[in-house]
Each structure stands twice: as structure tokens, then as C-alpha cells.
Design a protein around this motif. Structure first.
Motif, PDB file in Angstrom:
ATOM      1  N   GLY A  77     -10.799  -0.717   4.496  1.00 20.47           N
ATOM      2  CA  GLY A  77     -11.294   0.621   4.178  1.00 20.47           C
ATOM      3  C   GLY A  77     -11.904   1.394   5.325  1.00 20.47           C
ATOM      4  N   GLU A  78     -11.624   1.026   6.563  1.00 17.66           N
ATOM      5  CA  GLU A  78     -12.225   1.715   7.703  1.00 17.66           C
ATOM      6  C   GLU A  78     -11.212   2.666   8.338  1.00 17.66           C
ATOM      7  OE1 GLU A  78     -13.899  -1.294  10.232  1.00 17.66           O
ATOM      8  OE2 GLU A  78     -14.983  -2.178   8.556  1.00 17.66           O
ATOM      9  N   TYR A  79     -10.922   3.766   7.625  1.00 18.09           N
ATOM     10  CA  TYR A  79      -9.941   4.736   8.078  1.00 18.09           C
ATOM     11  C   TYR A  79     -10.137   6.026   7.304  1.00 18.09           C
ATOM     12  CZ  TYR A  79      -8.006   2.547   3.935  1.00 18.09           C
ATOM     13  OH  TYR A  79      -7.873   2.016   2.681  1.00 18.09           O
ATOM     14  N   ASN A  80      -9.513   7.100   7.791  1.00 22.07           N
ATOM     15  CA  ASN A  80      -9.546   8.376   7.067  1.00 22.07           C
ATOM     16  C   ASN A  80      -8.211   8.544   6.327  1.00 22.07           C
ATOM     17  OD1 ASN A  80      -7.598   9.450   8.911  1.00 22.07           O
ATOM     18  ND2 ASN A  80      -9.235  10.036  10.318  1.00 22.07           N
ATOM     19  N   ASP A  81      -8.045   9.655   5.633  1.00 21.51           N
ATOM     20  CA  ASP A  81      -6.827   9.892   4.830  1.00 21.51           C
ATOM     21  C   ASP A  81      -5.557   9.901   5.676  1.00 21.51           C
ATOM     22  OD1 ASP A  81      -7.531   9.846   2.215  1.00 21.51           O
ATOM     23  OD2 ASP A  81      -7.338  12.000   1.866  1.00 21.51           O
ATOM     24  N   GLU A 107       4.291   8.122  -5.561  1.00 20.30           N
ATOM     25  CA  GLU A 107       3.885   7.111  -6.549  1.00 20.30           C
ATOM     26  C   GLU A 107       3.296   5.885  -5.853  1.00 20.30           C
ATOM     27  OE1 GLU A 107       7.294   6.284  -8.971  1.00 20.30           O
ATOM     28  OE2 GLU A 107       7.430   8.368  -9.662  1.00 20.30           O
ATOM     29  N   TYR A 108       3.904   5.501  -4.739  1.00 23.57           N
ATOM     30  CA  TYR A 108       3.398   4.376  -3.959  1.00 23.57           C
ATOM     31  C   TYR A 108       1.967   4.646  -3.516  1.00 23.57           C
ATOM     32  CZ  TYR A 108       2.923   1.133   0.001  1.00 23.57           C
ATOM     33  OH  TYR A 108       2.474   0.184   0.870  1.00 23.57           O
ATOM     34  N   MET A 109       1.719   5.858  -2.995  1.00 20.65           N
ATOM     35  CA  MET A 109       0.378   6.210  -2.521  1.00 20.65           C
ATOM     36  C   MET A 109      -0.624   6.237  -3.668  1.00 20.65           C
ATOM     37  SD  MET A 109       0.422   6.254   0.705  1.00 20.65           S
ATOM     38  CE  MET A 109      -1.210   6.931   1.034  1.00 20.65           C
ATOM     39  N   GLU A 110      -0.198   6.719  -4.821  1.00 21.31           N
ATOM     40  CA  GLU A 110      -1.085   6.761  -5.987  1.00 21.31           C
ATOM     41  C   GLU A 110      -1.495   5.342  -6.402  1.00 21.31           C
ATOM     42  OE1 GLU A 110      -0.683   8.255 -10.561  1.00 21.31           O
ATOM     43  OE2 GLU A 110       0.258   9.514  -9.017  1.00 21.31           O
ATOM     44  N   ARG A 111      -0.524   4.433  -6.480  1.00 22.84           N
ATOM     45  CA  ARG A 111      -0.827   3.037  -6.833  1.00 22.84           C
ATOM     46  C   ARG A 111      -1.679   2.369  -5.762  1.00 22.84           C
ATOM     47  NH1 ARG A 111       4.626   3.032  -7.948  1.00 22.84           N
ATOM     48  NH2 ARG A 111       5.042   1.725  -6.131  1.00 22.84           N
ATOM     49  N   LEU A 112      -1.355   2.658  -4.505  1.00 19.93           N
ATOM     50  CA  LEU A 112      -2.101   2.074  -3.395  1.00 19.93           C
ATOM     51  C   LEU A 112      -3.563   2.515  -3.426  1.00 19.93           C
ATOM     52  CD1 LEU A 112      -2.235   0.462  -0.754  1.00 19.93           C
ATOM     53  CD2 LEU A 112      -1.488   2.546   0.440  1.00 19.93           C
ATOM     54  N   ARG A 113      -3.797   3.799  -3.615  1.00 19.06           N
ATOM     55  CA  ARG A 113      -5.185   4.302  -3.665  1.00 19.06           C
ATOM     56  C   ARG A 113      -5.957   3.665  -4.829  1.00 19.06           C
ATOM     57  NH1 ARG A 113      -5.512   8.662  -0.090  1.00 19.06           N
ATOM     58  NH2 ARG A 113      -3.542   9.721   0.252  1.00 19.06           N
TER      59      ARG A 113
END
Length: 194
Positions: A77-81, A107-113
Motif C-alpha cells: 500500500g505504499e503508492y499513489n493512484d 473490472e480488474y481494477m475494481e476487484r483489485l481495489r
């Protein structure tokens, strides 16, 4: 005549001072622009600086190893968008076209987030991983496949630790690059890495 000479001298001195000042400003501004930006030496920075077209991992083990670096970085979790999007693009660069066809980017990004958020809520991280050094190779209809086992060690807040065993199936594409087709969680097994 004396007034014109004085006025002319003042104009020449003012003009020369302006030229000198303009050169000074240009030189000092130019020197700060030519300095190279400091390299990002964080794990995310190292991953994002890899040119996947020029330096794609050469064998199934290295593909899974690289993908594992990326997913560990996801949960740190050490990053920005923008960096998260970059990490996702690097992960997806290891995916076979078939796997990509089942994983629309949005969809991949939604599941990943959602998965990253779940890890954050449970204060869970991947602390390390071991990737099997030897791959099992299979040829099916002239297409080469490889299987690589991995174990991921996770830790949660409060000290509880667990292991997740996975087996990756990779396929060699037309450019002779190994790409991940799918992976499964498997029962506990022996995984001998480096």
C-alpha cells in the motif's frame, strides 16, 4: 550634447545590465532543468522502472517471481493512484491473452481495489514468498505450457501468520514469452525456491 551623451550612457549601461541579468536567469534556470530527477528506489519505483518490452522475464519461474513482487507491492500500500495503475499494467503484462480477455481492465481494477481494501482493513500483508525453481513442462497440441508452484506467507495485525499455496499455469506465446494463463490455490505442498 552632454545630456544626450549621459542619456546614451545610461541606456547602454541599462541595456547591458538587462542582457547580463537575462543571461544569468537563463543559466540558473537551465542548470536546474538539466539535473536528472532522483531515481525512485522504493520497491514500487523499481517495478515501475522495468521496461517489460525490453526486459521481459525469460522463463516461467522468473515470470511468477516478478508477478509475485507486483502483488506483494499491491498489499504493501505504499503508492499513489498513478503508481497503482502502473503496478496493474505490469502485472497484466505477465498475463496470457486468454486471461486478459476474462479480465477487462476496469473490472480488474475494481476487484483489485476491493481486495487491497480488504487487506488494509484486516491489516494483512504478504511478508514474503517462495517460488518453485524447477518448472513442470507440458506440450499440448504443439503448444508449450509450464506449471510453477508458489507459497505466499501472510501476516495480520496481532501476529497471526498463514501460508497460501498456489500453482500457476503459463503458456509460451508466439514471441516465446511465458505468460500466466491461470492459477489455483492448492493444498499444502513442498515448494523449493532459490
Amino acid at each position: 550634447k552632454d545630456k544626450w551623451r549621459i542619456l546614451k550612457s545610461v541606456l547602454v549601461i541599462t541595456l547591458m545590465a538587462s542582457v547580463i541579468l537575462a543571461c544569468y536567469i537563463k543559466l540558473t534556470a537551465g542548470s536546474s532543468n538539466t539535473e536528472e530527477p532522483e531515481a525512485d528506489t522504493s520497491e514500487v519505483g523499481k517495478i515501475l522502472s522495468k521496461d517489460m518490452q525490453l526486459n521481459y522475464p525469460s522463463n516461467p519461474h522468473d515470470v511468477v517471481l516478478y508477478y509475485s513482487r507486483v502483488i506483494k507491492a499491491y498489499y504493501d500500500g505504499e503508492y499513489n493512484d498513478d503508481q497503482l495503475n502502473g503496478l496493474a499494467q505490469h502485472a497484466r503484462a505477465t498475463f496470457d491473452d486468454e486471461l486478459l480477455s476474462y479480465n477487462d481492465y476496469d473490472e480488474y481494477m475494481e476487484r483489485l481495489r476491493a481486495e487491497i481494501e480488504s487487506y488494509k482493513l484486516n491489516k494483512k500483508k504478504i511478508v514474503e514468498y517462495t517460488i518453485q525453481r524447477a518448472s513442470e513442462y507440458i506440450i499440448d497440441n504443439g503448444i508449450q505450457y509450464a506449471k510453477v508452484k508458489a507459497v505466499y506467507y501472510t501476516a495480520e495485525d496481532g501476529g497471526s501468520r498463514s501460508k497460501v499455496y498456489e500453482e500457476y499455469t503459463l503458456r509460451q506465446d508466439k514471441n516465446s514469452q511465458w505468460k500466466i494463463v491461470f492459477w489455483d490455490v492448492i493444498p499444502e505442498t513442498s515448494v523449493e525456491g532459490d
